[in-house]
Design a protein around this motif. Structure first.
Motif, PDB file in Angstrom:
ATOM      1  N   GLU A  52       0.713  -1.320   0.260  1.00  0.00           N
ATOM      2  CA  GLU A  52       0.020   0.034  -0.030  1.00  0.00           C
ATOM      3  C   GLU A  52       0.892   1.181   0.048  1.00  0.00           C
ATOM      4  N   ILE A  53       2.075   1.212   0.571  1.00  0.00           N
ATOM      5  CA  ILE A  53       2.722   2.372   0.691  1.00  0.00           C
ATOM      6  C   ILE A  53       3.555   2.527  -0.790  1.00  0.00           C
ATOM      7  N   ARG A  54       3.718   1.473  -1.286  1.00  0.00           N
ATOM      8  CA  ARG A  54       4.394   1.696  -2.698  1.00  0.00           C
ATOM      9  C   ARG A  54       3.429   2.143  -3.731  1.00  0.00           C
ATOM     10  N   GLU A  55       2.219   1.826  -3.307  1.00  0.00           N
ATOM     11  CA  GLU A  55       1.176   2.315  -4.484  1.00  0.00           C
ATOM     12  C   GLU A  55       1.050   3.748  -4.140  1.00  0.00           C
ATOM     13  N   LYS A  56       1.109   4.273  -2.892  1.00  0.00           N
ATOM     14  CA  LYS A  56       1.013   5.642  -2.651  1.00  0.00           C
ATOM     15  C   LYS A  56       1.948   6.183  -3.267  1.00  0.00           C
ATOM     16  N   LEU A  57       3.397   5.661  -2.974  1.00  0.00           N
ATOM     17  CA  LEU A  57       4.636   6.637  -3.568  1.00  0.00           C
ATOM     18  C   LEU A  57       4.448   6.459  -5.124  1.00  0.00           C
ATOM     19  N   GLN A  58       3.906   5.463  -5.920  1.00  0.00           N
ATOM     20  CA  GLN A  58       3.894   5.543  -7.211  1.00  0.00           C
ATOM     21  C   GLN A  58       2.991   6.734  -7.621  1.00  0.00           C
ATOM     22  N   VAL A  59       1.783   6.932  -7.082  1.00  0.00           N
ATOM     23  CA  VAL A  59       1.011   7.897  -7.303  1.00  0.00           C
ATOM     24  C   VAL A  59       1.779   9.295  -7.140  1.00  0.00           C
ATOM     25  N   LEU A  60       2.389   9.492  -6.169  1.00  0.00           N
ATOM     26  CA  LEU A  60       3.054  10.766  -5.892  1.00  0.00           C
ATOM     27  C   LEU A  60       4.147  10.847  -7.053  1.00  0.00           C
ATOM     28  N   ALA A  61       4.799   9.588  -7.518  1.00  0.00           N
ATOM     29  CA  ALA A  61       5.882   9.823  -8.344  1.00  0.00           C
ATOM     30  C   ALA A  61       5.389  10.357  -9.652  1.00  0.00           C
ATOM     31  N   VAL A  62       4.222   9.556 -10.181  1.00  0.00           N
ATOM     32  CA  VAL A  62       3.396  10.120 -11.349  1.00  0.00           C
ATOM     33  C   VAL A  62       3.209  11.452 -11.564  1.00  0.00           C
ATOM     34  N   ALA A  63       2.674  11.840 -10.284  1.00  0.00           N
ATOM     35  CA  ALA A  63       2.234  13.591 -10.212  1.00  0.00           C
ATOM     36  C   ALA A  63       3.482  14.290 -10.486  1.00  0.00           C
ATOM     37  N   TRP A  64       4.598  13.924  -9.739  1.00  0.00           N
ATOM     38  CA  TRP A  64       6.161  14.561  -9.820  1.00  0.00           C
ATOM     39  C   TRP A  64       6.506  14.603 -11.122  1.00  0.00           C
ATOM     40  N   GLN A  65       6.437  13.630 -11.936  1.00  0.00           N
ATOM     41  CA  GLN A  65       6.984  13.329 -13.345  1.00  0.00           C
ATOM     42  C   GLN A  65       6.191  14.221 -14.226  1.00  0.00           C
ATOM     43  N   ALA A  66       4.958  14.571 -14.046  1.00  0.00           N
ATOM     44  CA  ALA A  66       4.108  15.439 -14.834  1.00  0.00           C
ATOM     45  C   ALA A  66       4.362  16.847 -14.835  1.00  0.00           C
ATOM     46  N   GLU A  67       4.912  17.244 -13.673  1.00  0.00           N
ATOM     47  CA  GLU A  67       5.498  18.817 -13.560  1.00  0.00           C
ATOM     48  C   GLU A  67       6.390  19.219 -14.233  1.00  0.00           C
ATOM     49  N   PRO A  68       6.232  20.301 -14.869  1.00  0.00           N
ATOM     50  CA  PRO A  68       7.539  21.177 -15.720  1.00  0.00           C
ATOM     51  C   PRO A  68       8.623  21.229 -15.108  1.00  0.00           C
TER      52      PRO A  68
END
Length: 76
Positions: A52-68
């Motif tokens: 569950e923690i890795r899934e939360k981190l994956q969501v945060l990573a995808v959001a960060w990767q979309a930032e310019p």
């Protein structure tokens, strides 16, 4: 005094996006982490599992990767 050490769950995220000013590639790397502890709760109010923690981190990573991003030299 008692010291508690909790396991760290890490996820390394990498992104390569065009600079917002010059258009050249900007590469960034970030390590996202949370601890596996009784204070890190899931939606049901129980301690979150490593999965569950890795899934939360994956969501945060995808959001960060979309930032310019902008090169430091282009920003000044």
């Amino acid at each position: 005094m008692t010291t508690y050490v909790f396991d760290k769950v890490e996820l390394r995220a990498v992104k390569a996006v065009p600079c917002t000013v010059c258009g050249r590639k900007v590469r960034r790397q970030r390590t996202l982490w949370q601890t596996e502890s009784p204070f890190n709760l899931n939606a049901r109010g129980r301690a979150a599992s490593r999965r569950e923690i890795r899934e939360k981190l994956q969501v945060l990573a995808v959001a960060w990767q979309a930032e310019p991003e902008t090169h430091p030299a282009c920003a000044s």
